[in-house]
Design a protein around this motif. Structure first.
Motif, PDB file in Angstrom:
ATOM      1  N   PRO A   1       0.845  -1.214   0.083  1.00 23.23           N
ATOM      2  CA  PRO A   1       0.044  -0.088  -0.043  1.00 23.23           C
ATOM      3  C   PRO A   1       0.837   1.191  -0.086  1.00 23.23           C
ATOM      4  N   ALA A   2       0.377   2.593  -0.697  1.00 19.15           N
ATOM      5  CA  ALA A   2       1.224   3.461  -0.836  1.00 19.15           C
ATOM      6  C   ALA A   2       0.921   4.179   0.529  1.00 19.15           C
ATOM      7  N   ALA A   3       2.219   4.776   1.202  1.00 16.75           N
ATOM      8  CA  ALA A   3       2.166   5.477   2.475  1.00 16.75           C
ATOM      9  C   ALA A   3       2.243   6.666   2.188  1.00 16.75           C
ATOM     10  N   LEU A   4       1.738   7.753   3.008  1.00 17.03           N
ATOM     11  CA  LEU A   4       1.721   9.355   3.012  1.00 17.03           C
ATOM     12  C   LEU A   4       3.389   9.567   2.784  1.00 17.03           C
ATOM     13  N   ASP A   5       4.444   8.852   3.105  1.00 23.08           N
ATOM     14  CA  ASP A   5       5.555   9.390   3.034  1.00 23.08           C
ATOM     15  C   ASP A   5       6.171   8.919   1.418  1.00 23.08           C
ATOM     16  N   ASP A   6       5.258   8.099   0.665  1.00 26.56           N
ATOM     17  CA  ASP A   6       5.529   7.974  -0.660  1.00 26.56           C
ATOM     18  C   ASP A   6       4.962   9.277  -1.537  1.00 26.56           C
ATOM     19  N   ALA A   7       4.402  10.089  -0.819  1.00 25.57           N
ATOM     20  CA  ALA A   7       3.950  11.254  -1.957  1.00 25.57           C
ATOM     21  C   ALA A   7       4.767  12.200  -2.190  1.00 25.57           C
ATOM     22  N   ALA A   8       6.127  12.279  -1.884  1.00 28.47           N
ATOM     23  CA  ALA A   8       7.050  13.082  -2.355  1.00 28.47           C
ATOM     24  C   ALA A   8       7.721  12.409  -3.776  1.00 28.47           C
ATOM     25  N   LEU A   9       7.810  11.230  -3.507  1.00 22.55           N
ATOM     26  CA  LEU A   9       8.327  10.500  -4.864  1.00 22.55           C
ATOM     27  C   LEU A   9       7.376  10.202  -5.904  1.00 22.55           C
ATOM     28  N   VAL A  10       5.870  10.020  -5.521  1.00 23.69           N
ATOM     29  CA  VAL A  10       4.857  10.147  -6.686  1.00 23.69           C
ATOM     30  C   VAL A  10       4.765  11.171  -7.261  1.00 23.69           C
ATOM     31  N   ALA A  11       5.022  12.637  -6.549  1.00 25.52           N
ATOM     32  CA  ALA A  11       4.778  13.814  -6.949  1.00 25.52           C
ATOM     33  C   ALA A  11       5.995  14.080  -7.883  1.00 25.52           C
ATOM     34  N   SER A  12       6.958  13.793  -7.559  1.00 18.36           N
ATOM     35  CA  SER A  12       8.275  13.708  -8.609  1.00 18.36           C
ATOM     36  C   SER A  12       8.177  13.006  -9.933  1.00 18.36           C
ATOM     37  N   TRP A  13       7.619  11.822  -9.879  1.00 20.38           N
ATOM     38  CA  TRP A  13       7.389  10.941 -10.973  1.00 20.38           C
ATOM     39  C   TRP A  13       6.316  11.467 -11.888  1.00 20.38           C
ATOM     40  N   MET A  14       5.227  12.232 -11.182  1.00 24.28           N
ATOM     41  CA  MET A  14       4.073  12.674 -12.130  1.00 24.28           C
ATOM     42  C   MET A  14       4.553  13.927 -12.943  1.00 24.28           C
ATOM     43  N   THR A  15       5.774  14.265 -12.821  1.00 26.49           N
ATOM     44  CA  THR A  15       6.339  15.657 -13.358  1.00 26.49           C
ATOM     45  C   THR A  15       6.991  14.959 -14.779  1.00 26.49           C
ATOM     46  N   ARG A  16       7.357  13.874 -14.687  1.00 24.83           N
ATOM     47  CA  ARG A  16       8.422  13.363 -15.832  1.00 24.83           C
ATOM     48  C   ARG A  16       7.572  13.157 -17.132  1.00 24.83           C
ATOM     49  N   PRO A  17       8.373  13.465 -18.186  1.00 23.00           N
ATOM     50  CA  PRO A  17       7.685  13.518 -19.608  1.00 23.00           C
ATOM     51  C   PRO A  17       6.928  12.450 -19.979  1.00 23.00           C
ATOM     52  N   HIS A  18       7.001  10.996 -19.594  1.00 25.83           N
ATOM     53  CA  HIS A  18       6.447   9.907 -20.117  1.00 25.83           C
ATOM     54  C   HIS A  18       5.395   9.722 -19.269  1.00 25.83           C
TER      55      HIS A  18
END
Length: 172
Positions: free
Chosen positions: A12-29
């Protein structure tokens, strides 16, 4: 942590995964398809909201100890997708974003998609279909789902995109 086929782990995603997910969502792909290049604080809210509900399970996938992808597994009957095709009571859907670019273009997407679908079938014996609805313009995603045994069933006109309805049955 749930061990999937082909060496993948799911948790399960945890709240401390939010920074990583946020950074991934900016990637061009990822950005053109998800359009969720939100700040970390918004991802904390989103992961918290999804985790608190009964409809969608936000998850992280790991391969060889490396965070690989953000995944949302959802019950179609509770999702807006249910308005666009004739769903079955136990259909599951998935959204997937491989965030670590070192894993992109290496065939891992199809392996992960297959492992996730197989895990859903094992977890829910009443489920006969797993679905996805990538944009018709997201050719790499469509190819990965098809390589994982998903079949195009229809084109859907969703509010934010024209999508392929891709379906994988238990037998695939």
């Amino acid at each position: 942590m749930l061990h999937l086929d082909d060496g993948f782990d799911l948790r399960p995603a945890a709240l401390d995964d939010a920074a990583l997910v946020a950074s991934w969502m900016t990637r061009p792909h990822i950005l053109p398809w998800w359009e969720q290049d939100w700040p970390e604080s918004r991802w904390v809210e989103e992961i918290s909201r999804l985790a608190a509900g009964e409809h969608t399970i936000p998850c992280m996938t790991v391969l060889d100890g490396v965070e690989l992808a953000y995944v949302e597994l959802y019950r179609v009957r509770y999702d807006r997708l249910a308005e666009y095709y004739v769903w079955q009571e136990h259909d599951w859907g998935m959204h997937l974003a491989i965030g670590d670019t070192s894993f992109v273009g290496r065939g891992l997407g199809r392996r992960l998609i297959r492992a996730l679908a197989d895990a859903l079938f094992r977890a829910d014996p009443l489920c006969d279909r797993v679905v996805a609805e990538p944009s018709v313009l997201n050719v790499p995603s469509v190819r990965a789902f098809e390589a994982a045994g998903f079949v195009r069933q229809a084109e859907l006109e969703l509010p934010e995109k024209r999508a392929h309805l891709l379906v994988r049955g238990r037998e695939a």
